[in-house]
Design a protein around this motif. Structure first.
Motif, PDB file in Angstrom:
ATOM      1  N   UNK A 162       0.832  -1.203   0.000  1.00  0.00           N
ATOM      2  CA  UNK A 162       0.000   0.000   0.000  1.00  0.00           C
ATOM      3  C   UNK A 162       0.867   1.253   0.000  1.00  0.00           C
ATOM      4  N   UNK A 163       1.958   1.203   0.764  1.00  0.00           N
ATOM      5  CA  UNK A 163       2.860   2.356   0.790  1.00  0.00           C
ATOM      6  C   UNK A 163       3.505   2.562  -0.572  1.00  0.00           C
ATOM      7  N   UNK A 164       3.921   1.446  -1.190  1.00  0.00           N
ATOM      8  CA  UNK A 164       4.541   1.543  -2.512  1.00  0.00           C
ATOM      9  C   UNK A 164       3.546   2.091  -3.528  1.00  0.00           C
ATOM     10  N   UNK A 165       2.292   1.617  -3.411  1.00  0.00           N
ATOM     11  CA  UNK A 165       1.261   2.119  -4.327  1.00  0.00           C
ATOM     12  C   UNK A 165       1.055   3.615  -4.130  1.00  0.00           C
ATOM     13  N   UNK A 166       1.069   4.057  -2.860  1.00  0.00           N
ATOM     14  CA  UNK A 166       0.937   5.485  -2.599  1.00  0.00           C
ATOM     15  C   UNK A 166       2.106   6.277  -3.150  1.00  0.00           C
ATOM     16  N   UNK A 167       3.309   5.708  -2.967  1.00  0.00           N
ATOM     17  CA  UNK A 167       4.495   6.380  -3.511  1.00  0.00           C
ATOM     18  C   UNK A 167       4.433   6.435  -5.030  1.00  0.00           C
ATOM     19  N   UNK A 168       3.937   5.351  -5.657  1.00  0.00           N
ATOM     20  CA  UNK A 168       3.840   5.319  -7.115  1.00  0.00           C
ATOM     21  C   UNK A 168       2.885   6.400  -7.604  1.00  0.00           C
ATOM     22  N   UNK A 169       1.752   6.540  -6.901  1.00  0.00           N
ATOM     23  CA  UNK A 169       0.808   7.590  -7.288  1.00  0.00           C
ATOM     24  C   UNK A 169       1.433   8.963  -7.127  1.00  0.00           C
ATOM     25  N   UNK A 170       2.173   9.135  -6.017  1.00  0.00           N
ATOM     26  CA  UNK A 170       2.826  10.419  -5.781  1.00  0.00           C
ATOM     27  C   UNK A 170       3.878  10.700  -6.847  1.00  0.00           C
ATOM     28  N   UNK A 171       4.645   9.638  -7.185  1.00  0.00           N
ATOM     29  CA  UNK A 171       5.656   9.808  -8.231  1.00  0.00           C
ATOM     30  C   UNK A 171       5.010  10.107  -9.577  1.00  0.00           C
ATOM     31  N   UNK A 172       3.845   9.466  -9.825  1.00  0.00           N
ATOM     32  CA  UNK A 172       3.146   9.751 -11.065  1.00  0.00           C
ATOM     33  C   UNK A 172       2.720  11.207 -11.142  1.00  0.00           C
ATOM     34  N   UNK A 173       2.176  11.720 -10.038  1.00  0.00           N
ATOM     35  CA  UNK A 173       1.790  13.134 -10.002  1.00  0.00           C
ATOM     36  C   UNK A 173       3.018  14.027 -10.137  1.00  0.00           C
ATOM     37  N   UNK A 174       4.099  13.640  -9.454  1.00  0.00           N
ATOM     38  CA  UNK A 174       5.328  14.432  -9.536  1.00  0.00           C
ATOM     39  C   UNK A 174       5.892  14.419 -10.947  1.00  0.00           C
ATOM     40  N   UNK A 175       5.810  13.236 -11.605  1.00  0.00           N
ATOM     41  CA  UNK A 175       6.298  13.139 -12.971  1.00  0.00           C
ATOM     42  C   UNK A 175       5.516  14.043 -13.906  1.00  0.00           C
ATOM     43  N   UNK A 176       4.189  14.098 -13.701  1.00  0.00           N
ATOM     44  CA  UNK A 176       3.380  14.993 -14.532  1.00  0.00           C
ATOM     45  C   UNK A 176       3.759  16.445 -14.279  1.00  0.00           C
ATOM     46  N   UNK A 177       3.999  16.798 -13.003  1.00  0.00           N
ATOM     47  CA  UNK A 177       4.395  18.171 -12.681  1.00  0.00           C
ATOM     48  C   UNK A 177       5.749  18.501 -13.300  1.00  0.00           C
ATOM     49  N   UNK A 178       6.683  17.525 -13.247  1.00  0.00           N
ATOM     50  CA  UNK A 178       7.990  17.747 -13.860  1.00  0.00           C
ATOM     51  C   UNK A 178       7.872  17.936 -15.370  1.00  0.00           C
ATOM     52  N   UNK A 179       6.989  17.116 -15.977  1.00  0.00           N
ATOM     53  CA  UNK A 179       6.814  17.239 -17.422  1.00  0.00           C
ATOM     54  C   UNK A 179       6.250  18.602 -17.791  1.00  0.00           C
ATOM     55  N   UNK A 180       5.276  19.078 -17.002  1.00  0.00           N
ATOM     56  CA  UNK A 180       4.717  20.398 -17.273  1.00  0.00           C
ATOM     57  C   UNK A 180       5.770  21.483 -17.111  1.00  0.00           C
ATOM     58  N   UNK A 181       6.609  21.341 -16.078  1.00  0.00           N
ATOM     59  CA  UNK A 181       7.669  22.328 -15.858  1.00  0.00           C
ATOM     60  C   UNK A 181       8.672  22.309 -17.010  1.00  0.00           C
TER      61      UNK A 181
END
Length: 242
Positions: A154-173
């Motif tokens: 569950x923690x890994x899944x949460x981290x994956x979701x967070x990384x996915x959101x972070x990746x989208x933010x990085x891509x936008x930047x």
């Protein structure tokens, strides 16, 4: 099926589901083990009661046997003294004591058999308890490990979701930075080519002089070409106004 029965079944199903969700395997295993220990304790208590009853009967039989032997001796003594009546009384009491002994024997035999059965039951139950205790600890360890793995997943899944959101933010930047860099490059290229200055319509004095010098050179060149065509002896025509 009546409406009441359907409502009852639905409520029971929801209740069972809620209880199943709240049930923890390790706690249920411990509870089952405690219940088995309670049963084991009750069987031991029953066995102790049976053994105590058997020993009490054996003690009564032993006392009666002593009475039988003593009455036998008394009958002999009375008869040797010529007291036949007393000897008869002693033998009568002896017969009564022996009858009690004979009456106790079936009870003694029954208690002995019950004691043997109870001992077998106790041993079988003890074996079950020992086996269940081993299985219980194994299952509890498996449940603890499974819970830990589930928590990590569950923690890994949460981290994956967070990384996915972070990746989208990085891509936008990155996209925004690339756009800004492209715009800056375009502006720099336009500035170097002088297009932005021409669009503004404002030039400095040096540029004006350069432009005028270029225009005068072009006029002189064209004038020399005309002179060559006309020749030196021709009279130039007058310029007409506007």
């Amino acid at each position: 099926m009546s409406l009441f029965q359907r409502a009852h079944d639905i409520l029971a199903a929801k209740t069972n589901k809620a209880l199943d969700a709240a049930e923890k395997p390790d706690e249920m295993l411990d509870l089952s083990y405690e219940q088995m220990l309670d049963q084991l304790t009750k069987v031991r208590q029953a066995l102790v009661t049976i053994v105590a009853s058997r020993k009490r009967i054996e003690l009564q039989e032993l006392q009666l046997q002593h009475s039988v032997a003593h009455l036998q001796d008394q009958a002999k003594a009375a008869l040797s003294q010529g007291n036949e009546a007393l000897a008869r009384e002693a033998l009568s009491r002896k017969a009564a004591a022996q009858a009690q002994i004979d009456g106790m024997e079936p009870q003694h035999q029954q208690l002995t058999e019950e004691e043997q059965k109870m001992e077998q039951t106790l041993q079988a139950l003890q074996d079950r308890v020992n086996t269940f205790r081993t299985q219980k600890e194994t299952l509890k360890a498996q449940y603890t490990a499974a819970s830990a793995i589930s928590s990590v997943n569950e923690s890994v899944a949460g981290i994956s979701n967070t990384l996915g959101d972070s990746g989208a933010a990085l891509q936008r930047a990155q996209d925004k930075i690339a756009t800004m860099q492209a715009r800056a490059g375009a502006l720099d290229e336009l500035l170097q080519s002088g297009v932005l200055e021409d669009v503004g319509g404002d030039t400095d004095d040096i540029q004006k002089e350069l432009d005028e010098a270029g225009t005068a050179a072009d006029v002189d060149t064209e004038l020399a070409a005309l002179k060559a065509q006309i020749g030196p002896g021709s009279t130039p025509p007058e310029l007409t106004s506007g």
